[in-house]
Design a protein around this motif. Structure first.
Motif, PDB file in Angstrom:
ATOM      1  N   ARG A 278      53.373  32.691  39.067  1.00 22.45           N
ATOM      2  CA  ARG A 278      52.242  32.905  39.973  1.00 22.45           C
ATOM      3  C   ARG A 278      52.789  33.351  41.324  1.00 22.45           C
ATOM      4  O   ARG A 278      53.724  32.757  41.852  1.00 22.45           O
ATOM      5  CB  ARG A 278      51.410  31.620  40.097  1.00 22.45           C
ATOM      6  CG  ARG A 278      50.607  31.331  38.821  1.00 22.45           C
ATOM      7  CD  ARG A 278      49.914  29.998  38.827  1.00 22.45           C
ATOM      8  NE  ARG A 278      48.913  29.902  39.869  1.00 22.45           N
ATOM      9  CZ  ARG A 278      48.186  28.803  40.100  1.00 22.45           C
ATOM     10  NH1 ARG A 278      48.370  27.711  39.349  1.00 22.45           N
ATOM     11  NH2 ARG A 278      47.287  28.776  41.043  1.00 22.45           N
ATOM     12  N   VAL A 279      52.199  34.412  41.858  1.00 24.38           N
ATOM     13  CA  VAL A 279      52.672  35.002  43.115  1.00 24.38           C
ATOM     14  C   VAL A 279      51.671  34.640  44.210  1.00 24.38           C
ATOM     15  O   VAL A 279      50.487  34.974  44.098  1.00 24.38           O
ATOM     16  CB  VAL A 279      52.784  36.536  43.005  1.00 24.38           C
ATOM     17  CG1 VAL A 279      53.508  37.098  44.218  1.00 24.38           C
ATOM     18  CG2 VAL A 279      53.474  36.944  41.713  1.00 24.38           C
TER      19      VAL A 279
ATOM     20  N   THR B  96      48.169  42.649  36.836  1.00 21.38           N
ATOM     21  CA  THR B  96      47.937  42.421  38.254  1.00 21.38           C
ATOM     22  C   THR B  96      48.022  40.904  38.446  1.00 21.38           C
ATOM     23  O   THR B  96      48.585  40.222  37.580  1.00 21.38           O
ATOM     24  CB  THR B  96      46.563  43.006  38.686  1.00 21.38           C
ATOM     25  OG1 THR B  96      46.391  42.805  40.091  1.00 21.38           O
ATOM     26  CG2 THR B  96      45.399  42.396  37.927  1.00 21.38           C
ATOM     27  N   VAL B  97      47.517  40.405  39.562  1.00 20.84           N
ATOM     28  CA  VAL B  97      47.466  38.953  39.713  1.00 20.84           C
ATOM     29  C   VAL B  97      46.010  38.516  39.823  1.00 20.84           C
ATOM     30  O   VAL B  97      45.171  39.244  40.346  1.00 20.84           O
ATOM     31  CB  VAL B  97      48.255  38.435  40.942  1.00 20.84           C
ATOM     32  CG1 VAL B  97      49.749  38.541  40.704  1.00 20.84           C
ATOM     33  CG2 VAL B  97      47.852  39.149  42.215  1.00 20.84           C
TER      34      VAL B  97
ATOM     35  N   GLY C 131      40.550  31.259  42.445  1.00 23.50           N
ATOM     36  CA  GLY C 131      40.328  30.142  41.533  1.00 23.50           C
ATOM     37  C   GLY C 131      41.570  29.371  41.118  1.00 23.50           C
ATOM     38  O   GLY C 131      42.626  29.438  41.754  1.00 23.50           O
ATOM     39  N   MET C 132      41.432  28.623  40.026  1.00 27.34           N
ATOM     40  CA  MET C 132      42.406  27.610  39.633  1.00 27.34           C
ATOM     41  C   MET C 132      43.778  28.147  39.281  1.00 27.34           C
ATOM     42  O   MET C 132      44.756  27.404  39.332  1.00 27.34           O
ATOM     43  CB  MET C 132      41.852  26.763  38.480  1.00 27.34           C
ATOM     44  CG  MET C 132      41.729  27.486  37.154  1.00 27.34           C
ATOM     45  SD  MET C 132      40.796  26.529  35.913  1.00 27.34           S
ATOM     46  CE  MET C 132      41.965  25.238  35.452  1.00 27.34           C
ATOM     47  N   VAL C 133      43.883  29.407  38.908  1.00 26.34           N
ATOM     48  CA  VAL C 133      45.222  29.970  38.653  1.00 26.34           C
ATOM     49  C   VAL C 133      45.471  31.163  39.570  1.00 26.34           C
ATOM     50  O   VAL C 133      46.085  32.155  39.187  1.00 26.34           O
ATOM     51  CB  VAL C 133      45.466  30.320  37.171  1.00 26.34           C
ATOM     52  CG1 VAL C 133      45.685  29.060  36.364  1.00 26.34           C
ATOM     53  CG2 VAL C 133      44.342  31.141  36.567  1.00 26.34           C
ATOM     54  N   ILE C 134      45.004  31.041  40.801  1.00 29.06           N
ATOM     55  CA  ILE C 134      45.212  32.092  41.793  1.00 29.06           C
ATOM     56  C   ILE C 134      46.697  32.482  41.828  1.00 29.06           C
ATOM     57  O   ILE C 134      47.574  31.624  41.786  1.00 29.06           O
ATOM     58  CB  ILE C 134      44.722  31.629  43.195  1.00 29.06           C
ATOM     59  CG1 ILE C 134      44.775  32.790  44.195  1.00 29.06           C
ATOM     60  CG2 ILE C 134      45.475  30.413  43.698  1.00 29.06           C
ATOM     61  CD1 ILE C 134      44.054  32.502  45.519  1.00 29.06           C
ATOM     62  N   GLY C 135      46.922  33.786  41.844  1.00 31.76           N
ATOM     63  CA  GLY C 135      48.298  34.293  41.884  1.00 31.76           C
ATOM     64  C   GLY C 135      48.919  34.536  40.522  1.00 31.76           C
ATOM     65  O   GLY C 135      49.993  35.142  40.426  1.00 31.76           O
ATOM     66  N   GLN C 136      48.279  34.072  39.448  1.00 28.81           N
ATOM     67  CA  GLN C 136      48.828  34.216  38.099  1.00 28.81           C
ATOM     68  C   GLN C 136      48.919  35.688  37.707  1.00 28.81           C
ATOM     69  O   GLN C 136      47.939  36.409  37.804  1.00 28.81           O
ATOM     70  CB  GLN C 136      47.944  33.473  37.088  1.00 28.81           C
ATOM     71  CG  GLN C 136      48.353  33.643  35.631  1.00 28.81           C
ATOM     72  CD  GLN C 136      49.670  32.962  35.317  1.00 28.81           C
ATOM     73  OE1 GLN C 136      49.813  31.773  35.556  1.00 28.81           O
ATOM     74  NE2 GLN C 136      50.630  33.720  34.790  1.00 28.81           N
ATOM     75  N   LYS C 137      50.083  36.104  37.268  1.00 31.23           N
ATOM     76  CA  LYS C 137      50.244  37.449  36.709  1.00 31.23           C
ATOM     77  C   LYS C 137      49.414  37.522  35.431  1.00 31.23           C
ATOM     78  O   LYS C 137      49.568  36.699  34.536  1.00 31.23           O
ATOM     79  CB  LYS C 137      51.723  37.689  36.415  1.00 31.23           C
ATOM     80  CG  LYS C 137      52.051  39.071  35.913  1.00 31.23           C
ATOM     81  CD  LYS C 137      53.571  39.228  35.854  1.00 31.23           C
ATOM     82  CE  LYS C 137      54.000  40.448  35.075  1.00 31.23           C
ATOM     83  NZ  LYS C 137      55.483  40.519  34.988  1.00 31.23           N
TER      84      LYS C 137
ATOM     85  N   LEU D 245      42.044  36.856  46.913  1.00 34.50           N
ATOM     86  CA  LEU D 245      43.250  37.603  47.300  1.00 34.50           C
ATOM     87  C   LEU D 245      43.163  39.079  46.938  1.00 34.50           C
ATOM     88  O   LEU D 245      43.645  39.935  47.685  1.00 34.50           O
ATOM     89  CB  LEU D 245      44.481  37.006  46.608  1.00 34.50           C
ATOM     90  CG  LEU D 245      45.181  35.845  47.316  1.00 34.50           C
ATOM     91  CD1 LEU D 245      46.417  35.465  46.536  1.00 34.50           C
ATOM     92  CD2 LEU D 245      45.533  36.214  48.749  1.00 34.50           C
TER      93      LEU D 245
END
Lengths: 260, 260
Positions: A244-245, B31-32, B36-42, B249
């Protein structure tokens, strides 16, 4: 790892009759956690003084470089809790406390404070680089291990990190890894971390390379661009598919200001 | 809830001999996840067409307002998976897929696609408003329920939401609640959600009220200001002590562009 000394000491034992005292530099909030596994969490912060590292780009260097030495206070767990309530404007105005530093993992007796928080129905998060183990780690509700990449100038003690991760896993603790990335060598380091600990959630964070930027809007545009660049680099690496970024939201919103 | 019709239909049954077909509007990534709960997840995204809601501020209104009707394709699970691999540039280039809409929960047979993803070692996340139950919800790795606040113009079916949350809890599913906030009535609604479901992690998200802003930098500054304002309002409410406040984001980075 570095020769940087602790700026303050606490008793190594945590006897019931003599409460430990902890070197505290900042108590602030409520605000939100700007990074890592509980990004966005409404929380109070307690920042302890002293670090065994001296990262080249540390955004809290005042905790260990001597510049804020006069501001360090040696406080007992009860004192810290009382000040948290005062700062928040009441005990009911927070339910989550983040311990950061410096490196709070230097403080052997900090479990006293964690227990106090839990007894009052508050959750406790910890941020540490994973250079030291403390038995109270398993009491932490959300623990972030942030081993430092090459650009920091620090050297990772992999055996220590292995041991910490093994113990946290065995205890069923909620924890994650976080790597701050400034350049391609740091990203390679993040890959190394992911491959060594494939079952631990990895957060990759774009580092703030403008610690002297005073204009929050200028910093926001700059950091957003760095984040976008990091996303594009992570996308190119299948070895980071599960990562996660994340940004440092607090720097995006409040710039380089302390105490928010 | 709204009278808005589905823009496409799938068979209600999911027979083994006749694979279901799903109305797909977009397949994009990697993308990411921006919220929400897995913000930033590829992740990869699969956006389905059709919604039982018609939120006033929907940022994906093309999924239900007819404007992208010509772009809807009826695809089987195998087709979607194949296109995911092609779009990503290879099967090894992603390990996580997010299903969004529209409301993917309208599609009774979507469990076929979830099973396919799992059989290939991919994780599956879902975003839905919590207006419909599907048995395959319990197969989702990270499920976000986003009931819509008053500003949306929609009316929450609390009994349905109760039932969904009860079933997900009983199944031990990883899920969370997310409320998008545009004004103070929405924030009151978020408090209501938190109080009705005290044991479910609540995410509060600052809504994007500038869906027509074409300049990404202008939007970034605007949305960051709205996020800061929302943080300050959440801080003032002890009933939201346990909430996490997050931005979108992707809107901060890529503006109002589709397909990122």
């Amino acid at each position: 790892m570095s020769g940087q000394p602790q700026t303050a000491m606490t008793p190594a034992n945590s006897s019931r009759t003599v409460p430990s005292r902890f070197p505290v530099l900042e108590i602030f909030g409520p605000t939100v956690q700007g990074e890592g596994m509980v990004i966005g969490q409404k929380t109070m912060f307690v920042r302890t003084a002293g670090c065994d590292y001296a990262c080249s780009w540390c955004d809290s260097a005042f905790t260990w470089d001597g510049t804020a030495k006069a501001d360090i206070r040696l406080l007992e767990a009860d004192d810290i809790y009382e000040e948290l309530c005062e700062t928040a404007g009441g005990e009911d105005r927070f339910s989550h406390v983040t311990l950061s530093g410096g490196n709070p993992a230097l403080l052997a007796g900090l479990g006293e404070f964690i227990s106090l928080l839990h007894s009052r129905g508050k959750r406790a998060a910890l941020e540490t680089q994973g250079s030291r183990w403390q038995d109270w780690f398993t009491e932490i509700d959300e623990l972030t291990l942030s081993p430092k990449p090459p650009s920091s100038g620090m050297k990772t003690d992999w055996e220590m990190l292995d041991s910490i991760i093994h113990q946290l896993s065995a205890a069923g603790s909620a924890f994650s890894l976080k790597v701050v990335v400034f350049d391609v060598c740091d990203l390679d380091y993040a890959v190394q971390v992911q491959q060594r600990y494939p079952d631990v959630q990895l957060f990759i964070q774009a580092g703030n390379d403008r610690l002297d930027e005073a204009d929050a809007s200028v910093l926001l545009i700059h950091l957003a661009g760095r984040y976008e660049q990091l996303v594009s680099e992570v996308i190119e690496r299948p070895s980071l598919n599960r990562a996660r970024v994340l940004p440092q939201l607090h720097a995006w919103i409040w710039g380089n200001k302390r105490g928010v």
